[in-house]
Design a protein around this motif. Sequence first.
Motif: not given
Length: 477
Positions: A240-242, A264-269, A275-281
């Motif tokens: 439900e949270r994804q 610089a920052v790289v963000t990964v979805f 489903y979008l399960v995690d985001t990391a920068s």
Amino acid sequence: MTADHLTDKYKEAPTGPGVYLMKDRNGTIIYVGKAMNIKKRLASYFVNDRHDPKTAILLKKVRDFDTIVTSSDHEAYILESNLIKEHEPKYNVILKDGKNYPYLKIDIREEFPAIRVVRKVKKDGALYFGPYSSAGSVRKTLKQIHRIFKLRKCKKSQFKNRSRPCLNFQIKACLGVCCNDVSKAEYDRVIRDVSLFLKGRTGEIKRRLKKEMQQEAELENFEKAAEIRDNLRAVEKTLERQYVVSTDLMDRDAAACAVDGAKAVVTVFQVRGGYLVDTASFPFDVSGDTPAEVLSAFVDQYYEKTSFVPKEILLSHSIEDRDMAEQVLAGKKGQKVTVAVPSRGEKKRLVEMAGDNAEERLEKLVSARAEMESVLLGLKTLIGMEAYPGRIECFDNSNTGGQNPVSAMVVFRNGVPEKDSYRKYIIRHPDGTDDYACMKEVLERRFSETTRDKEFPDLLLVDGGKGQLGIAGRVLE
């Protein structure tokens, strides 16, 4: 080596695939690059007189170079990655060492393995999941796992010496493998579910749990069916949270880069099963690198460390040697992997979302850096310094009841702890209680002839009073 000598040496460079290593006047490797044609690539440095700002700065430092010929482009790609890890060249974009990022590890060589947080990936046959961008992120994931799955939670030493199950078994949060007759097959099934969960395969777990619950209910094993139902609800709560971000249910990563000056920052979805399960920068220190160059380095280094490679990697900017990256990733995954820059549709929107997150994270980093710079400028004014206190070294002495005297040096770079530069000194002076003598010894060792090649601090702090301060002044003179 002069510019003319470099040009002459370039003319003798090999024309095949390989790696080149740029060196400064001390022979230190400051840049590692790969090329399908080494000579052609070196010509862009030593024949072409138009360079981007980063290359121009690099060439001012270069005094020599070496080349290593490889049998294929693929081998050059791998060798470059290994050399960057080994030498950490100043002008390469480097994702900080994996030890700085947490992973989750399940050592499947154990009969009843637990899951734990580690900061280094080893080739030891264990399962690794990550890297996670922060300790908070990995703790959140670990909490979800312990809430849903009945894994062993106690440490090895506790597990071996237990005579009765712990509280986790009493509250039905563990199978109690320490004392109960639990088959390895049953526990392995839990491990497989945890692995699927960490790979974002919550949909698969959900379908299997539904089927098992129905089977147990038909057999009138209602207590077991109720346990499975509770697990199913916990998995559904996670789902439900994804957010659903793609309709084709494909595994993919979307990575975007934002650059501002030296940061610089790289963000990964991470999208699994739609489903979008995690985001990391991931932050980088850069020196004139473009977003494409940062992303190229990120793809090389991040997917070498991560345990799971998706079928598709979407990027905000086109990278050099994309075909080679696809080959290497396909070799790791065992099937085709696509690296692409989407131009329309939901894939493009996904990359744009990652880009917005990268910009926001970068803005916070730059803002924090500006705030720290303001503090350091205030310090400079307050104590009347001529130089900006970019590097600060702090010394303090200690002993245990007059025995085992030691001294420690901690270092701050632009207001941030630089832990790789920390040092501990074992004091050789016979009287460990003589703080003046200890301070004199440690400062003499730090600023002796043998350490003159090391960078000196802009500001030196010593613990103590006027006596220690006077000693520091005399040592520096």
